[in-house]
Design a protein around this motif. Structure first.
Motif, short mmCIF file in Angstrom:
data_model
loop_
_atom_site.label_atom_id
_atom_site.label_comp_id
_atom_site.label_asym_id
_atom_site.label_seq_id
_atom_site.Cartn_x
_atom_site.Cartn_y
_atom_site.Cartn_z
N ALA A 187 -37.70 -21.12 4.48
CA ALA A 187 -36.56 -20.23 4.70
C ALA A 187 -36.59 -19.04 3.74
O ALA A 187 -36.35 -17.90 4.14
N LYS B 286 -39.49 -16.68 4.87
CA LYS B 286 -39.13 -15.94 6.09
C LYS B 286 -38.09 -14.87 5.79
O LYS B 286 -38.13 -13.79 6.38
N SER B 287 -37.18 -15.15 4.86
CA SER B 287 -36.17 -14.14 4.52
C SER B 287 -36.81 -12.94 3.84
O SER B 287 -36.34 -11.82 3.99
N LYS B 288 -37.90 -13.17 3.10
CA LYS B 288 -38.58 -12.07 2.41
C LYS B 288 -39.52 -11.30 3.33
O LYS B 288 -39.64 -10.09 3.24
#
Length: 103
Positions: A58, A61-63
């Motif tokens: 998570a 993927k956020s970065k």
């Protein structure tokens, strides 16, 4: 902007990815892994990332963004894969040594 050390890492990892097709990056939470992975992802948009936990997936993927290919793979499987790759590399080195000594 990357530090000099981070840019050096990105350059070396990029060369390794081109040569070997894989690269293993380990580090504690907050050590800057995502920071150096973003430029690699921009260079190699087809790259697939493996993370040991869903939380790490998570965060990555956020970065990197929603289109990044990030898969959770337990650390025990990563360790097995690395050992297999190290074993194959040792075999290749042994083959080279055998070739060199056979002249």
């Amino acid at each position: 902007k990357l530090t000099t050390n981070q840019q050096t890492f990105v350059n070396e990892a990029s060369e390794a990815l081109q040569r070997q097709g894989f690269y293993s990056l380990c580090g504690n939470a907050g050590s800057g892994k995502s920071t150096v992975l973003l430029p690699l992802y921009e260079m190699f948009p087809e790259i697939q990332f493996l993370t040991p936990t869903h939380k790490a997936k998570a965060v990555l993927k956020s970065k990197l963004g929603a289109t990044a290919k990030v898969t959770t793979q337990p650390a025990s499987q990563n360790h097995h894969m690395q050992r297999h790759q190290q074993h194959n590399l040792r075999d290749q080195v042994d083959d080279v040594k055998s070739t060199i000594t056979s002249f």
